[in-house]
Design an enzyme around this catalytic site. Structure first.
Site, PDB file in Angstrom:
ATOM      1  CB  CYS A 192      43.081  37.241  37.214  1.00 60.18           C
ATOM      2  SG  CYS A 192      41.513  36.994  38.044  1.00 60.18           S
ATOM      3  CB  CYS A 213      43.007  34.701  39.745  1.00 55.82           C
ATOM      4  SG  CYS A 213      41.862  34.655  38.357  1.00 55.82           S
TER       5      CYS A 213
END
Length: 109
Positions: free
Chosen positions: A34, A37
């Site tokens: 991600c 993230c």
């Protein structure tokens, strides 16, 4: 917890114990693939160092801990779940600016 990281990694077996043990806890539900993230990770590390002894910042890899992700209704990542005295008091989906995360951490104290 290793010396190179200020955040702690949580898995399902120790999750409830960690929530109970830390009066102010933030859990970052994330995954290695991600992009947002990965962008958020150094901010959380920095804040974890700054808030050491006051707020604990933990990470849960949703690929490895799908049961925990489901338990907290995580459908998009990153998702930050803020706990105060064992109860969820705030949930944020998406990568917030550092100042906004710091403000939310302060509200836990």
């Amino acid at each position: 917890m290793s010396t190179d990281t200020a955040t702690i990694a949580l898995s399902e077996p120790q999750f409830d114990e960690a929530v109970a043990a830390h009066p102010a806890l933030v859990v970052d539900f994330w995954a290695p693939w991600c992009g947002p993230c990965r962008a958020l990770a150094p901010i959380l590390e920095d804040l974890a160092r700054e808030q050491a002894g006051k707020v604990v910042i933990a990470k849960v890899n949703v690929d490895e801990e799908s049961t925990l992700a489901g338990r907290f209704g995580v459908r998009s990542i990153p998702t930050l779940v803020f706990f105060k005295d064992g109860a969820v008091v705030d949930t944020v989906v998406g990568a917030l600016p550092r100042a906004e995360i710091a403000k939310r951490l302060a509200s836990l104290l």
